[in-house]
Design an enzyme around this catalytic site. Structure first.
Site, mmCIF file in Angstrom:
data_model
loop_
_atom_site.group_PDB
_atom_site.id
_atom_site.type_symbol
_atom_site.label_atom_id
_atom_site.label_comp_id
_atom_site.label_asym_id
_atom_site.label_seq_id
_atom_site.Cartn_x
_atom_site.Cartn_y
_atom_site.Cartn_z
ATOM 1 N N GLU A 48 0.867 -1.178 0.000
ATOM 2 C CA GLU A 48 0.000 0.000 0.000
ATOM 3 C C GLU A 48 0.908 1.234 0.000
ATOM 4 O OE1 GLU A 48 -3.209 -0.917 -0.501
ATOM 5 O OE2 GLU A 48 -3.350 1.230 -0.864
ATOM 6 N N CYS A 79 4.647 -2.240 -8.271
ATOM 7 C CA CYS A 79 3.286 -1.875 -7.891
ATOM 8 C C CYS A 79 3.270 -0.661 -6.951
ATOM 9 C CB CYS A 79 2.597 -3.103 -7.310
ATOM 10 S SG CYS A 79 0.820 -3.003 -7.462
ATOM 11 N N HIS A 169 3.605 -7.818 -10.437
ATOM 12 C CA HIS A 169 4.414 -8.396 -9.352
ATOM 13 C C HIS A 169 5.235 -9.575 -9.847
ATOM 14 C CE1 HIS A 169 2.513 -6.465 -5.776
ATOM 15 N NE2 HIS A 169 1.496 -6.324 -6.609
ATOM 16 N N GLU A 171 7.600 -10.933 -8.476
ATOM 17 C CA GLU A 171 8.019 -11.762 -7.322
ATOM 18 C C GLU A 171 6.952 -12.783 -6.935
ATOM 19 O OE1 GLU A 171 6.799 -8.833 -7.203
ATOM 20 O OE2 GLU A 171 5.585 -8.543 -5.400
HETATM 21 N N1 GLN Z 1 -3.239 -0.245 -4.777
HETATM 22 C C1 GLN Z 1 -1.978 -0.179 -4.089
HETATM 23 C C2 GLN Z 1 -1.561 1.258 -3.830
HETATM 24 O O1 GLN Z 1 -2.225 2.143 -4.211
HETATM 25 C C3 GLN Z 1 -0.912 -0.911 -4.854
HETATM 26 C C4 GLN Z 1 -1.230 -2.376 -4.891
HETATM 27 C C5 GLN Z 1 -0.043 -3.281 -4.887
HETATM 28 O O2 GLN Z 1 1.088 -2.891 -4.568
HETATM 29 N N2 GLN Z 1 -0.300 -4.523 -5.166
HETATM 30 O O3 GLN Z 1 -0.541 1.491 -3.244
#
Ligand code: GLN
Length: 192
Positions: A48, A79, A169, A171
């Site tokens: 997040e 991400c 991702h 990983e």
């Molecule tokens: N939705 C997440 C964000 O805004 C990112 C999601 C993820 O890292 N899988 O940070």
């Protein structure tokens, strides 16, 4: 070679496993004193971005990590890591490390398409597995940023000098090629 993995929140352990499969040592960055270790590259995992951004600031890691990246430390953001590195986030007023010349779009696939898997082309590698989880995409790149992957018409991987980002991702699948790509980026920096 030694890689620091930001381990404040999210999928950091999976990155460590990928590195260990590639025979590369890694350690977790959780607090300021961890930055004293010698390391050749940094991974910022998915999770997040708002939580990681907040913790980076609270733990006094923010300025130091930003300075290291601005100074040329190779970094790989997946991400949420992509969102932390973006200079602009189209649908979020708050940016974080803001070291890379990309505009990210957060939670870009909406709720229904929040998570999906495809096999897509990655420049210089070929077809690889790509797992997206409430992922961003890159709405625009600027300066000397190279596009490395496009998925359903949106940019999902890019590189600018020492910085590599993927909206997906790597990983979370068995395929090690994107991590290898990052290690090669680091090796090339050492030679230069
Ligand atoms: N939705 C997440 C964000 O805004 C990112 C999601 C993820 O890292 N899988 O940070």
């Amino acid at each position: 070679m030694n890689i620091g993995v930001l381990a404040l929140q999210g999928a950091f352990a999976e990155h460590e496993q990928m590195l260990s499969k590639l025979g590369v040592s890694s350690f977790e960055i959780r607090q300021e004193k961890d930055l004293k270790e010698d390391f050749d590259g940094l991974i910022i995992p998915g999770g997040e971005s708002t939580v990681q951004g907040k913790l980076l600031r609270e733990l006094n890691l923010f300025d130091k990590i930003k300075a290291l990246i601005d100074g040329g430390l190779p970094v790989f953001g997946t991400c949420a890591g992509l969102l932390l590195l973006a200079k602009e986030i189209e649908n979020d007023e708050r940016v974080h490390l803001a070291t890379m010349d990309i505009t990210a779009v957060r939670n870009a696939y909406g709720r229904q398409l929040g998570s999906f898997y495809i096999e897509g082309e990655f420049k210089g590698i070929g077809k690889i597995p790509m797992t997206f989880i409430r992922a961003p995409y890159i709405g625009a790149v600027r300066e000397d940023t190279e596009i490395l992957a496009e998925t359903n018409g949106h940019i999902t991987a890019a590189r600018q000098k020492n910085q590599l980002v993927t909206a997906f991702h790597p990983e979370l699948n068995e395929d090690l090629s994107v991590h290898k790509f990052f290690l090669e980026m680091i090796a090339a920096t050492h030679k230069a």
